[in-house]
Design a protein around this motif. Structure first.
Motif, PDB file in Angstrom:
ATOM      1  N   ILE A 217      -1.655   2.647   8.047  1.00 64.68           N
ATOM      2  CA  ILE A 217      -1.287   1.367   7.439  1.00 64.68           C
ATOM      3  C   ILE A 217       0.087   1.496   6.790  1.00 64.68           C
ATOM      4  O   ILE A 217       0.301   2.339   5.916  1.00 64.68           O
ATOM      5  CB  ILE A 217      -2.321   0.938   6.385  1.00 64.68           C
ATOM      6  CG1 ILE A 217      -3.681   0.716   7.045  1.00 64.68           C
ATOM      7  CG2 ILE A 217      -1.871  -0.336   5.669  1.00 64.68           C
ATOM      8  CD1 ILE A 217      -4.793   0.399   6.065  1.00 64.68           C
ATOM      9  N   THR A 218       1.030   0.657   7.218  1.00 69.07           N
ATOM     10  CA  THR A 218       2.392   0.712   6.686  1.00 69.07           C
ATOM     11  C   THR A 218       2.744  -0.492   5.815  1.00 69.07           C
ATOM     12  O   THR A 218       3.731  -0.471   5.083  1.00 69.07           O
ATOM     13  CB  THR A 218       3.414   0.788   7.840  1.00 69.07           C
ATOM     14  OG1 THR A 218       3.253  -0.356   8.688  1.00 69.07           O
ATOM     15  CG2 THR A 218       3.210   2.065   8.650  1.00 69.07           C
ATOM     16  N   SER A 219       1.912  -1.552   5.896  1.00 72.38           N
ATOM     17  CA  SER A 219       2.215  -2.746   5.103  1.00 72.38           C
ATOM     18  C   SER A 219       0.946  -3.580   4.916  1.00 72.38           C
ATOM     19  O   SER A 219       0.145  -3.728   5.842  1.00 72.38           O
ATOM     20  CB  SER A 219       3.284  -3.600   5.802  1.00 72.38           C
ATOM     21  OG  SER A 219       3.480  -4.836   5.131  1.00 72.38           O
ATOM     22  N   ILE A 220       0.782  -4.083   3.686  1.00 75.01           N
ATOM     23  CA  ILE A 220      -0.306  -5.012   3.382  1.00 75.01           C
ATOM     24  C   ILE A 220       0.279  -6.159   2.576  1.00 75.01           C
ATOM     25  O   ILE A 220       0.745  -5.966   1.454  1.00 75.01           O
ATOM     26  CB  ILE A 220      -1.440  -4.339   2.571  1.00 75.01           C
ATOM     27  CG1 ILE A 220      -2.025  -3.148   3.329  1.00 75.01           C
ATOM     28  CG2 ILE A 220      -2.538  -5.360   2.256  1.00 75.01           C
ATOM     29  CD1 ILE A 220      -3.097  -2.405   2.545  1.00 75.01           C
ATOM     30  N   THR A 221       0.289  -7.329   3.154  1.00 83.02           N
ATOM     31  CA  THR A 221       0.831  -8.497   2.456  1.00 83.02           C
ATOM     32  C   THR A 221      -0.190  -9.623   2.465  1.00 83.02           C
ATOM     33  O   THR A 221      -1.028  -9.722   3.367  1.00 83.02           O
ATOM     34  CB  THR A 221       2.118  -8.991   3.127  1.00 83.02           C
ATOM     35  OG1 THR A 221       1.852  -9.312   4.496  1.00 83.02           O
ATOM     36  CG2 THR A 221       3.201  -7.921   3.062  1.00 83.02           C
ATOM     37  N   GLY A 222      -0.130 -10.482   1.469  1.00 90.07           N
ATOM     38  CA  GLY A 222      -1.054 -11.606   1.405  1.00 90.07           C
ATOM     39  C   GLY A 222      -1.515 -11.862  -0.009  1.00 90.07           C
ATOM     40  O   GLY A 222      -1.029 -11.254  -0.975  1.00 90.07           O
ATOM     41  N   ASP A 223      -2.509 -12.770  -0.142  1.00 90.55           N
ATOM     42  CA  ASP A 223      -2.984 -13.184  -1.462  1.00 90.55           C
ATOM     43  C   ASP A 223      -4.294 -12.523  -1.856  1.00 90.55           C
ATOM     44  O   ASP A 223      -4.909 -12.893  -2.856  1.00 90.55           O
ATOM     45  CB  ASP A 223      -3.150 -14.706  -1.502  1.00 90.55           C
ATOM     46  CG  ASP A 223      -4.087 -15.210  -0.410  1.00 90.55           C
ATOM     47  OD1 ASP A 223      -4.759 -14.384   0.236  1.00 90.55           O
ATOM     48  OD2 ASP A 223      -4.153 -16.435  -0.214  1.00 90.55           O
ATOM     49  N   GLY A 224      -4.728 -11.551  -1.076  1.00 88.62           N
ATOM     50  CA  GLY A 224      -5.978 -10.862  -1.400  1.00 88.62           C
ATOM     51  C   GLY A 224      -7.154 -11.368  -0.603  1.00 88.62           C
ATOM     52  O   GLY A 224      -8.127 -10.656  -0.389  1.00 88.62           O
ATOM     53  N   ASP A 225      -7.093 -12.619  -0.135  1.00 88.87           N
ATOM     54  CA  ASP A 225      -8.177 -13.178   0.664  1.00 88.87           C
ATOM     55  C   ASP A 225      -7.871 -13.128   2.157  1.00 88.87           C
ATOM     56  O   ASP A 225      -8.754 -12.941   2.984  1.00 88.87           O
ATOM     57  CB  ASP A 225      -8.457 -14.622   0.247  1.00 88.87           C
ATOM     58  CG  ASP A 225      -8.991 -14.708  -1.170  1.00 88.87           C
ATOM     59  OD1 ASP A 225      -9.792 -13.829  -1.538  1.00 88.87           O
ATOM     60  OD2 ASP A 225      -8.595 -15.626  -1.898  1.00 88.87           O
ATOM     61  N   SER A 226      -6.617 -13.317   2.488  1.00 91.14           N
ATOM     62  CA  SER A 226      -6.217 -13.301   3.904  1.00 91.14           C
ATOM     63  C   SER A 226      -4.999 -12.397   4.066  1.00 91.14           C
ATOM     64  O   SER A 226      -3.913 -12.844   4.398  1.00 91.14           O
ATOM     65  CB  SER A 226      -5.905 -14.710   4.387  1.00 91.14           C
ATOM     66  OG  SER A 226      -4.894 -15.296   3.565  1.00 91.14           O
ATOM     67  N   ASN A 227      -5.209 -11.126   3.789  1.00 90.25           N
ATOM     68  CA  ASN A 227      -4.111 -10.167   3.860  1.00 90.25           C
ATOM     69  C   ASN A 227      -3.722  -9.860   5.303  1.00 90.25           C
ATOM     70  O   ASN A 227      -4.570  -9.835   6.195  1.00 90.25           O
ATOM     71  CB  ASN A 227      -4.503  -8.862   3.165  1.00 90.25           C
ATOM     72  CG  ASN A 227      -4.542  -9.013   1.653  1.00 90.25           C
ATOM     73  OD1 ASN A 227      -3.610  -9.539   1.062  1.00 90.25           O
ATOM     74  ND2 ASN A 227      -5.625  -8.581   1.036  1.00 90.25           N
TER      75      ASN A 227
ATOM     76  N   GLY B 208      -0.767   3.928   3.761  1.00 88.70           N
ATOM     77  CA  GLY B 208      -0.919   5.335   4.131  1.00 88.70           C
ATOM     78  C   GLY B 208      -2.304   5.672   4.658  1.00 88.70           C
ATOM     79  O   GLY B 208      -2.493   6.745   5.240  1.00 88.70           O
ATOM     80  N   LYS B 209      -3.261   4.782   4.465  1.00 90.05           N
ATOM     81  CA  LYS B 209      -4.627   5.031   4.954  1.00 90.05           C
ATOM     82  C   LYS B 209      -4.640   4.897   6.486  1.00 90.05           C
ATOM     83  O   LYS B 209      -3.936   4.076   7.055  1.00 90.05           O
ATOM     84  CB  LYS B 209      -5.611   4.033   4.349  1.00 90.05           C
ATOM     85  CG  LYS B 209      -7.076   4.309   4.675  1.00 90.05           C
ATOM     86  CD  LYS B 209      -7.967   3.288   3.958  1.00 90.05           C
ATOM     87  CE  LYS B 209      -9.450   3.604   4.163  1.00 90.05           C
ATOM     88  NZ  LYS B 209      -9.867   3.473   5.563  1.00 90.05           N
TER      89      LYS B 209
END
Length: 228
Positions: free
Chosen positions: A44-54, A81-82
């Motif tokens: 995993i290199t990026s996680i973007t969003g509002d927490g509900d629809s990342n 990094g996971k």
């Protein structure tokens, strides 16, 4: 069961079947994809969003070349990094699917679909058996006049936040001297004013002459008054 409940039961059943079918389709599609795919670990290199629809972006290496793209799957235990298991196509590594995500979609759709199908199906079966029982009882053409003893709200049933009323009546059989209790189908209006104004104290009940416990309360005359 009235028309509203029948419609709701049918909708529940159809939604359940559609969700089950969709879940099975996803599962079969994923299994077909796996036959010509290779399993590997993506980071995993990026996680973007509002927490509900990342939106989760992952990266993986095939034959020394890096590939990246959206995972189309997110869980609360993900972090940068996971690693996540994926399947990619040998001929085109840009086509890949999340192993956990595809299985999760199948499980969720199957569970929800099964619940909706069981609820809707059970209500439809109950309605069918009720109609069959009514037809059988009416065929005896044996009517008694039962004494009305109550008109109460049935809180065990709720449709759009409303609970129906049930008319309750008793009858003492001259044959065996037993007291029989009867309840009407759902009534969606308060009949108390009508019962009091017209001084209605009895209600016709069709029964099996050989078994007074098998009955159908005829409230058609009351329904005609209220248009229910």
């Amino acid at each position: 069961m009235n028309k509203v409940l029948k419609i709701l039961a049918s909708i529940f059943f159809v939604i359940g079947i559609v969700m089950l079918g969709t879940g099975i389709y996803f599962k079969m599609s994923f299994e077909s994809f796996k036959k010509t795919a290779v399993e590997t670990q993506a980071t995993i290199t990026s996680i973007t969003g509002d927490g509900d629809s990342n939106n989760v972006i992952v990266e993986f290496v095939v034959d020394g070349k890096k590939y990246s793209g959206p995972l189309h799957y997110y869980s609360s235990n993900m972090y940068l990094g996971k690693t996540e298991p994926i399947y990619y196509q040998k001929e085109n590594p840009n086509k890949f699917k999340a192993k956990s995500g595809e299985n999760l979609v199948f499980i969720i759709l199957s569970i929800i679909g099964a619940v909706f199908s069981i609820i809707g199906g059970s209500l439809l079966v109950a309605a069918f058996l009720s109609r069959k029982k009514k037809k059988r009882v009416l065929s005896y053409n044996y009517v008694i006049q039962a004494n009305i003893v109550g008109f109460n709200i049935d809180s065990s049933v709720s449709v759009n936040g409303r609970c129906p009323y049930r008319l309750e009546a008793n009858y003492i059989s001259p044959i065996d001297g037993k007291l029989y209790s009867y309840r009407s189908d759902n009534i969606w209006s308060d009949l108390t004013p009508i019962l009091e104004q017209r001084q209605i104290t009895t209600i016709p009940v069709y029964v099996n002459p050989n078994n007074y416990a098998e009955y159908y309360m005829d409230i058609s005359s009351l329904k005609n008054v209220i248009g229910n």
